[in-house]
Design a protein around this motif. Sequence first.
Motif, PDB file in Angstrom:
ATOM      1  N   ALA A  80      -6.122  -2.686   4.931  1.00  0.00           N
ATOM      2  CA  ALA A  80      -5.779  -1.407   4.318  1.00  0.00           C
ATOM      3  C   ALA A  80      -6.256  -0.238   5.184  1.00  0.00           C
ATOM      4  CB  ALA A  80      -6.378  -1.309   2.914  1.00  0.00           C
ATOM      5  N   LEU A  81      -7.468  -0.339   5.715  1.00  0.00           N
ATOM      6  CA  LEU A  81      -7.991   0.722   6.574  1.00  0.00           C
ATOM      7  C   LEU A  81      -7.184   0.853   7.859  1.00  0.00           C
ATOM      8  CD1 LEU A  81     -11.812   0.138   6.080  1.00  0.00           C
ATOM      9  CD2 LEU A  81     -10.483   2.111   5.274  1.00  0.00           C
ATOM     10  N   LYS A  82      -6.839  -0.277   8.455  1.00  0.00           N
ATOM     11  CA  LYS A  82      -6.045  -0.261   9.691  1.00  0.00           C
ATOM     12  C   LYS A  82      -4.674   0.360   9.427  1.00  0.00           C
ATOM     13  CE  LYS A  82      -4.767  -1.976  13.870  1.00  0.00           C
ATOM     14  NZ  LYS A  82      -5.077  -1.282  15.097  1.00  0.00           N
ATOM     15  N   GLU A  83      -4.079  -0.012   8.311  1.00  0.00           N
ATOM     16  CA  GLU A  83      -2.753   0.503   7.990  1.00  0.00           C
ATOM     17  C   GLU A  83      -2.785   2.008   7.693  1.00  0.00           C
ATOM     18  OE1 GLU A  83       1.089  -1.086   5.630  1.00  0.00           O
ATOM     19  OE2 GLU A  83      -0.456  -2.393   6.440  1.00  0.00           O
ATOM     20  N   GLN A  84      -3.809   2.452   6.963  1.00  0.00           N
ATOM     21  CA  GLN A  84      -3.898   3.874   6.613  1.00  0.00           C
ATOM     22  C   GLN A  84      -4.218   4.742   7.828  1.00  0.00           C
ATOM     23  OE1 GLN A  84      -3.480   5.850   3.545  1.00  0.00           O
ATOM     24  NE2 GLN A  84      -3.452   7.282   5.227  1.00  0.00           N
ATOM     25  N   PHE A  85      -5.189   4.298   8.644  1.00  0.00           N
ATOM     26  CA  PHE A  85      -5.701   5.171   9.690  1.00  0.00           C
ATOM     27  C   PHE A  85      -5.222   4.820  11.103  1.00  0.00           C
ATOM     28  CE2 PHE A  85      -8.703   5.562   6.165  1.00  0.00           C
ATOM     29  CZ  PHE A  85      -8.661   6.939   5.988  1.00  0.00           C
ATOM     30  N   GLY A  86      -4.703   3.609  11.294  1.00  0.00           N
ATOM     31  CA  GLY A  86      -4.194   3.232  12.603  1.00  0.00           C
ATOM     32  C   GLY A  86      -5.258   3.119  13.679  1.00  0.00           C
ATOM     33  N   TRP A  87      -6.501   2.848  13.266  1.00  0.00           N
ATOM     34  CA  TRP A  87      -7.574   2.723  14.245  1.00  0.00           C
ATOM     35  C   TRP A  87      -7.279   1.592  15.223  1.00  0.00           C
ATOM     36  CZ3 TRP A  87     -11.262   2.691   9.559  1.00  0.00           C
ATOM     37  CH2 TRP A  87     -11.455   4.001   9.102  1.00  0.00           C
ATOM     38  N   PHE A  88      -7.882   1.663  16.385  1.00  0.00           N
ATOM     39  CA  PHE A  88      -7.717   0.648  17.413  1.00  0.00           C
ATOM     40  C   PHE A  88      -8.207  -0.721  16.920  1.00  0.00           C
ATOM     41  CE2 PHE A  88      -9.542  -1.604  21.124  1.00  0.00           C
ATOM     42  CZ  PHE A  88      -8.360  -1.841  21.802  1.00  0.00           C
ATOM     43  N   TRP A  89      -9.368  -0.725  16.239  1.00  0.00           N
ATOM     44  CA  TRP A  89      -9.960  -1.965  15.763  1.00  0.00           C
ATOM     45  C   TRP A  89     -10.796  -1.644  14.534  1.00  0.00           C
ATOM     46  CZ3 TRP A  89     -14.342  -4.604  14.431  1.00  0.00           C
ATOM     47  CH2 TRP A  89     -14.305  -5.999  14.522  1.00  0.00           C
ATOM     48  N   LEU A 112     -14.869 -13.644  -0.918  1.00  0.00           N
ATOM     49  CA  LEU A 112     -15.351 -12.636   0.018  1.00  0.00           C
ATOM     50  C   LEU A 112     -14.406 -12.462   1.197  1.00  0.00           C
ATOM     51  CD1 LEU A 112     -17.527 -10.666   0.999  1.00  0.00           C
ATOM     52  CD2 LEU A 112     -18.677 -12.621   2.071  1.00  0.00           C
ATOM     53  N   THR A 113     -13.954 -13.545   1.795  1.00  0.00           N
ATOM     54  CA  THR A 113     -13.076 -13.445   2.965  1.00  0.00           C
ATOM     55  C   THR A 113     -11.796 -12.692   2.624  1.00  0.00           C
ATOM     56  OG1 THR A 113     -13.972 -15.489   3.871  1.00  0.00           O
ATOM     57  CG2 THR A 113     -11.864 -14.754   4.745  1.00  0.00           C
ATOM     58  N   ALA A 114     -11.208 -13.006   1.483  1.00  0.00           N
ATOM     59  CA  ALA A 114      -9.985 -12.320   1.065  1.00  0.00           C
ATOM     60  C   ALA A 114     -10.230 -10.821   0.891  1.00  0.00           C
ATOM     61  CB  ALA A 114      -9.456 -12.926  -0.232  1.00  0.00           C
ATOM     62  N   ASN A 115     -11.338 -10.474   0.269  1.00  0.00           N
ATOM     63  CA  ASN A 115     -11.637  -9.063   0.032  1.00  0.00           C
ATOM     64  C   ASN A 115     -11.921  -8.302   1.322  1.00  0.00           C
ATOM     65  OD1 ASN A 115     -11.212  -9.206  -2.710  1.00  0.00           O
ATOM     66  ND2 ASN A 115     -13.342  -9.719  -3.150  1.00  0.00           N
ATOM     67  N   LEU A 116     -12.655  -8.909   2.233  1.00  0.00           N
ATOM     68  CA  LEU A 116     -12.934  -8.248   3.509  1.00  0.00           C
ATOM     69  C   LEU A 116     -11.651  -8.103   4.322  1.00  0.00           C
ATOM     70  CD1 LEU A 116     -16.341  -9.866   4.559  1.00  0.00           C
ATOM     71  CD2 LEU A 116     -15.919  -7.792   3.214  1.00  0.00           C
ATOM     72  N   ALA A 117     -10.818  -9.134   4.298  1.00  0.00           N
ATOM     73  CA  ALA A 117      -9.555  -9.097   5.036  1.00  0.00           C
ATOM     74  C   ALA A 117      -8.638  -8.000   4.501  1.00  0.00           C
ATOM     75  CB  ALA A 117      -8.861 -10.457   4.973  1.00  0.00           C
ATOM     76  N   ASN A 118      -8.510  -7.908   3.190  1.00  0.00           N
ATOM     77  CA  ASN A 118      -7.651  -6.868   2.615  1.00  0.00           C
ATOM     78  C   ASN A 118      -8.217  -5.469   2.852  1.00  0.00           C
ATOM     79  OD1 ASN A 118      -5.282  -8.003   1.660  1.00  0.00           O
ATOM     80  ND2 ASN A 118      -6.226  -8.667  -0.249  1.00  0.00           N
ATOM     81  N   LEU A 135       0.836  -1.187   0.000  1.00  0.00           N
ATOM     82  CA  LEU A 135       0.000   0.000   0.000  1.00  0.00           C
ATOM     83  C   LEU A 135       0.871   1.237   0.000  1.00  0.00           C
ATOM     84  CD1 LEU A 135      -2.621  -0.965   2.731  1.00  0.00           C
ATOM     85  CD2 LEU A 135      -2.943  -0.963   0.258  1.00  0.00           C
ATOM     86  N   SER A 136       0.362   2.273  -0.593  1.00  0.00           N
ATOM     87  CA  SER A 136       1.016   3.566  -0.533  1.00  0.00           C
ATOM     88  C   SER A 136       0.258   4.383   0.510  1.00  0.00           C
ATOM     89  CB  SER A 136       0.959   4.247  -1.896  1.00  0.00           C
ATOM     90  OG  SER A 136       1.485   5.549  -1.799  1.00  0.00           O
ATOM     91  N   ILE A 137       0.813   4.453   1.713  1.00  0.00           N
ATOM     92  CA  ILE A 137       0.161   5.152   2.818  1.00  0.00           C
ATOM     93  C   ILE A 137       0.599   6.602   2.805  1.00  0.00           C
ATOM     94  CG2 ILE A 137      -0.084   5.256   5.331  1.00  0.00           C
ATOM     95  CD1 ILE A 137      -1.356   2.761   3.963  1.00  0.00           C
TER      96      ILE A 137
END
Length: 159
Positions: free
Chosen positions: A43-52, A33-39, A5-7
């Motif tokens: 990506a969201l966790k990596e970009q935003f650093g949310w707790f969960w 579906l599982t692969a897409n939801l996991a990615n 990813l380009s963060i």
Amino acid sequence: MAEDLSIIKGDKTSEYQSIIPQIKALTEGEPDLTANLANTVAALKEQFGWFWVGFYLVKNDELVLGPFQGPVACTRIRKGRGVCGSSWAEAKTLIVPDVEAFPGHIACSSLSKSEIVVPVIRNNEVIAVLDADSEYLNHFDETDRQYLEEIVAALNFED
């Protein structure tokens, strides 16, 4: 596509505008579906650093934990219970600035302070929810709502 990813860091809108095409590139053409939801959550966790951040899928009249990033989580949630169950029951995005003030909040972690839950609606029915938690109060806003709703609308749930 390469799985790198380009963060970028900047204002929230710019960060979403950068990560959304990358999420689409990771998920378009992938039928699992599982692969897409996991990615998507990675990506969201990596970009935003949310707790969960993760998905709960509607199965047999309850929400069941799906792919997520963060500490262990509640496995099953009944309709109308907590923020996730309420979002499912109301079929609308809920932004909660202070989870302690939300009636019936399910405390999967005492470190979670604010939350946004976006329902995934297909054929006028909620089939899943995207849940994001922050360790900061009042972390989520209308910008998050707009872009997270765009992300879940683009996902293929035809697994």
